[in-house]
Design a protein around this motif. Structure first.
Motif, PDB file in Angstrom:
ATOM      1  N   PRO A   1      12.574 -14.506   6.839  1.00 23.71           N
ATOM      2  CA  PRO A   1      13.961 -14.761   6.146  1.00 23.71           C
ATOM      3  C   PRO A   1      13.867 -14.265   4.734  1.00 23.71           C
ATOM      4  N   LEU A   2      15.139 -14.118   4.284  1.00 23.36           N
ATOM      5  CA  LEU A   2      15.545 -13.788   2.847  1.00 23.36           C
ATOM      6  C   LEU A   2      16.020 -14.605   2.039  1.00 23.36           C
ATOM      7  N   PRO A   3      15.964 -14.760   0.714  1.00 28.69           N
ATOM      8  CA  PRO A   3      16.708 -15.671   0.152  1.00 28.69           C
ATOM      9  C   PRO A   3      18.237 -15.754   0.173  1.00 28.69           C
ATOM     10  N   THR A   4      18.792 -16.932   0.688  1.00 26.40           N
ATOM     11  CA  THR A   4      20.251 -17.044   0.796  1.00 26.40           C
ATOM     12  C   THR A   4      21.164 -16.625  -0.621  1.00 26.40           C
ATOM     13  N   GLU A   5      20.320 -17.204  -1.615  1.00 24.53           N
ATOM     14  CA  GLU A   5      21.180 -17.024  -2.876  1.00 24.53           C
ATOM     15  C   GLU A   5      21.517 -15.416  -3.100  1.00 24.53           C
ATOM     16  N   ALA A   6      20.725 -14.582  -2.726  1.00 27.53           N
ATOM     17  CA  ALA A   6      20.952 -13.136  -2.865  1.00 27.53           C
ATOM     18  C   ALA A   6      22.286 -12.580  -2.383  1.00 27.53           C
ATOM     19  N   GLY A   7      22.981 -13.298  -1.277  1.00 31.21           N
ATOM     20  CA  GLY A   7      24.232 -13.011  -1.170  1.00 31.21           C
ATOM     21  C   GLY A   7      24.353 -11.686  -0.188  1.00 31.21           C
ATOM     22  N   LEU A   8      23.057 -11.474   0.505  1.00 30.44           N
ATOM     23  CA  LEU A   8      23.152 -10.252   1.522  1.00 30.44           C
ATOM     24  C   LEU A   8      24.054 -10.489   2.546  1.00 30.44           C
ATOM     25  N   PRO A   9      24.436  -9.339   3.260  1.00 30.33           N
ATOM     26  CA  PRO A   9      25.234  -9.259   4.294  1.00 30.33           C
ATOM     27  C   PRO A   9      24.447  -9.779   5.728  1.00 30.33           C
ATOM     28  N   VAL A  10      25.068 -10.358   6.457  1.00 32.18           N
ATOM     29  CA  VAL A  10      24.584 -10.999   7.768  1.00 32.18           C
ATOM     30  C   VAL A  10      25.399 -10.563   8.951  1.00 32.18           C
ATOM     31  N   TYR A  11      24.906 -10.146   9.942  1.00 37.02           N
ATOM     32  CA  TYR A  11      25.576  -9.460  11.100  1.00 37.02           C
ATOM     33  C   TYR A  11      25.538 -10.262  12.415  1.00 37.02           C
ATOM     34  N   HIS A  12      24.740 -11.556  12.374  1.00 37.77           N
ATOM     35  CA  HIS A  12      24.667 -12.479  13.493  1.00 37.77           C
ATOM     36  C   HIS A  12      25.317 -13.576  13.175  1.00 37.77           C
ATOM     37  N   LYS A  13      25.865 -14.504  14.295  1.00 39.26           N
ATOM     38  CA  LYS A  13      27.005 -15.412  13.974  1.00 39.26           C
ATOM     39  C   LYS A  13      26.109 -16.725  13.760  1.00 39.26           C
ATOM     40  N   SER A  14      26.786 -17.668  13.205  1.00 41.73           N
ATOM     41  CA  SER A  14      26.242 -19.094  12.936  1.00 41.73           C
ATOM     42  C   SER A  14      26.630 -19.839  14.224  1.00 41.73           C
ATOM     43  N   ILE A  15      25.902 -20.825  14.416  1.00 42.48           N
ATOM     44  CA  ILE A  15      26.200 -21.760  15.572  1.00 42.48           C
ATOM     45  C   ILE A  15      26.367 -22.983  15.032  1.00 42.48           C
ATOM     46  N   LYS A  16      26.802 -23.915  16.017  1.00 43.61           N
ATOM     47  CA  LYS A  16      27.381 -25.283  15.496  1.00 43.61           C
ATOM     48  C   LYS A  16      25.832 -26.278  15.275  1.00 43.61           C
ATOM     49  N   PRO A  17      26.111 -27.316  14.731  1.00 42.20           N
ATOM     50  CA  PRO A  17      25.070 -27.993  14.595  1.00 42.20           C
ATOM     51  C   PRO A  17      24.494 -28.702  15.751  1.00 42.20           C
ATOM     52  N   ASP A  18      25.529 -28.990  16.461  1.00 40.17           N
ATOM     53  CA  ASP A  18      25.047 -29.882  17.989  1.00 40.17           C
ATOM     54  C   ASP A  18      24.437 -28.892  18.870  1.00 40.17           C
ATOM     55  N   ARG A  19      24.607 -27.436  18.650  1.00 40.16           N
ATOM     56  CA  ARG A  19      24.082 -26.493  19.262  1.00 40.16           C
ATOM     57  C   ARG A  19      22.473 -26.289  18.976  1.00 40.16           C
ATOM     58  N   VAL A  20      22.382 -26.500  17.615  1.00 42.17           N
ATOM     59  CA  VAL A  20      20.701 -26.599  17.075  1.00 42.17           C
ATOM     60  C   VAL A  20      20.196 -27.883  17.476  1.00 42.17           C
ATOM     61  N   ALA A  21      20.679 -28.701  17.653  1.00 39.45           N
ATOM     62  CA  ALA A  21      20.192 -30.050  17.979  1.00 39.45           C
ATOM     63  C   ALA A  21      19.768 -29.991  19.547  1.00 39.45           C
TER      64      ALA A  21
END
Length: 507
Positions: free
Chosen positions: A212-232
């Motif tokens: 993982p890279l620092p999220t504060e760096a503002g780097l591009p990400v090419y995979h999608k987020s998922i919903k919190p209920d999916r994580v659970a």
């Protein structure tokens, strides 16, 4: 004149000069002379973004860059493109070569002033993470030993022009590297965790977490987020599967203890189903944070929590450990190890500092020789990856020494060295054949003419696109592997169907 400017353009940016660029160059020669015209043209090309793409590729070849693991499984590396972009940007910025090496060997251990700089340094360590890997390996200890071996081979061959990896099983038969030298280096890399971003699946047995890279760096990400209920749900599925495995193994041991038939209680089929499903779940969870937001990820390395010295392995076999060797650097170069390696760190940073010591006899010479090869078609040492006893002797040893000293004195600047070579009188020579010179030096090792060279496939392709007006010079977003494979959803469905029908047996 057109031949010279064409040579310069292809060597520096890999593209042919446009007709108006040729006319401009000829006009400048007529107005201010060849020396000035060539210097101006070279400076413009060195400042072009295509210089980093062209010369970055040269280093990526040395660094065995690829976007998959190779070997039998050949699993994609969806985050390798970040290291590719790091190399191109570093070459364009003319990052001093000693710093360039330090970042790639130990960027995670260097100080930083911002999250963006921290991210850049972590990405740089992708140098140690890319490369072939046997992801079908069934023995974790063997897999780790092979990772360390591949890293030692790459680092020493790329930077020293000689592979210490030959001493894994026996003292080097030709060069003065002993098994102790090899395992002293192996301790440094065995104390390093490699993150290469694969997950366990029916296609491979080995997972290599992404870094993982620092999220504060503002780097591009090419995979999608998922919903919190999916994580659970994924976490719940993971817990359920692990409990199922725990209960199954306990039931097998109980049945065996009671003298009962355990063959159908928890079978190999059940174990593989759980192994693959938990691997897929981990692969999906590693791409997001606790809330399901997509994380910027890369390939790279970090120091392990446990720093170790490793034993010499008889004939290189992991099952035959012997004397433990303290972490250290090869002693053959006569360059003293100034300090003992820290007990709380791998020693990669100290190794990088040792390699880039201005007094090191090989580091600057090997790089200068690589630059000479790309400018003149053949290195002063023709065997650019082998400066050892089995390699060829330099055609101009004093010139190699001189250029290596100049390189260090000029701040390890690759652009300055390239500029000096392309502005030389030797580079300006025609490729005209002369019988008297050929009789004396048929291989042209004394450079009585400029060698004729074939264009690489990439340069031919780009030249055709350039002259047709179809070449897109814009910077790509990630890579096809990074955009498509990296964002591919990880399916947990149908894994049972992939199991061979005759695969069974108790665990």
């Amino acid at each position: 004149m057109p031949t010279l400017i064409r040579r310069l353009h292809f060597d520096l940016i890999g593209l042919p000069p446009a007709p108006d660029a040729i006319d401009k160059f000829v006009g400048r020669v007529n107005k201010s002379g060849l020396d000035n015209a060539l210097a101006v043209e070279a400076d413009e090309l060195l400042a072009a973004p295509q210089f980093g793409e062209r010369w970055g590729r040269h280093w990526l070849d040395v660094a065995r860059f690829a976007e998959s693991s190779g070997k039998d499984a050949n699993i994609s590396f969806p985050y390798a493109w970040r290291y590719r972009d790091y190399v191109i940007d570093s070459v364009n910025a003319d990052v001093p070569y000693d710093r360039f090496l330090a970042e790639q060997l130990a960027g995670d251990l260097l100080p930083y002033e911002s999250p963006k700089e921290r991210a850049r340094l972590l990405i740089a360590t992708g140098f140690l993470a890319v490369g072939t890997k046997n992801l079908d390996s069934m023995n974790p200890m063997q897999f780790q030993a092979d990772i360390v071996d591949e890293q030692i081979d790459t680092v020493t061959r790329a930077i020293l022009g000689s592979s210490v990896a030959c001493a894994r099983c026996h003292d080097h038969k030709f060069d003065a590297f002993s098994m102790k030298d090899y395992y002293a280096l192996a301790g440094i890399f065995a104390s390093t965790k490699t993150f290469f971003g694969t997950f366990v699946s029916p296609a491979n047995r080995v997972g290599g977490d992404p870094l993982p890279l620092p999220t504060e760096a503002g780097l591009p990400v090419y995979h999608k987020s998922i919903k919190p209920d999916r994580v659970a749900q994924l976490n719940a599925d993971m817990a359920m599967l692990r409990q199922e495995e725990k209960d199954g193994r306990a039931a097998v041991f109980k049945a065996i203890k009671e003298g009962k038939d355990a063959s159908n209680i928890f079978t190999l089929r059940d174990a593989l189903r759980i192994f693959w499903r938990t691997g897929s779940i981990e692969g999906e969870l590693e791409k997001v944070d606790a809330e399901g937001k997509a994380l910027p990820l890369t390939m790279g390395v970090l120091d392990r929590d446990k720093i170790v010295d490793v034993p010499i392995l008889k004939r290189g076999e992991i099952s035959q450990p012997g004397e433990v060797v303290a972490r250290a650097f090869p002693a053959v170069f006569g360059l003293d190890q100034k300090t003992a390696l820290p007990k709380e760190a791998s020693g990669r940073l100290e190794f990088a500092q040792w390699l880039t010591d201005p007094q090191h006899p090989l580091t600057s010479r090997v790089l200068v020789n690589r630059i000479w090869k790309h400018v003149f078609g053949e290195g002063l040492v023709a065997t650019v990856d082998d400066f050892g006893s089995t390699g060829q002797r330099p055609s101009h040893p004093k010139l190699l020494d001189y250029l290596a000293l100049r390189f260090v004195e000029n701040g390890w600047s690759v652009k300055s060295m390239v500029r000096e070579l392309v502005l030389s009188r030797t580079y300006r020579q025609a490729s005209t054949w002369r019988e008297d010179a050929f009789v004396s030096d048929p291989d042209n090792r004394l450079l009585w003419r400029m060698p004729k060279r074939r264009l690489e496939a990439e340069a031919i392709r780009d030249a055709m696109l350039a002259v047709s007006g179809e070449l897109d010079l814009s910077r790509p977003e990630a890579s096809l592997v990074g955009r498509v494979i990296g964002d591919r959803p990880i399916s947990l469905i149908g894994l049972d169907k992939r199991l061979p029908k005759d695969l069974d047996g108790s665990v």
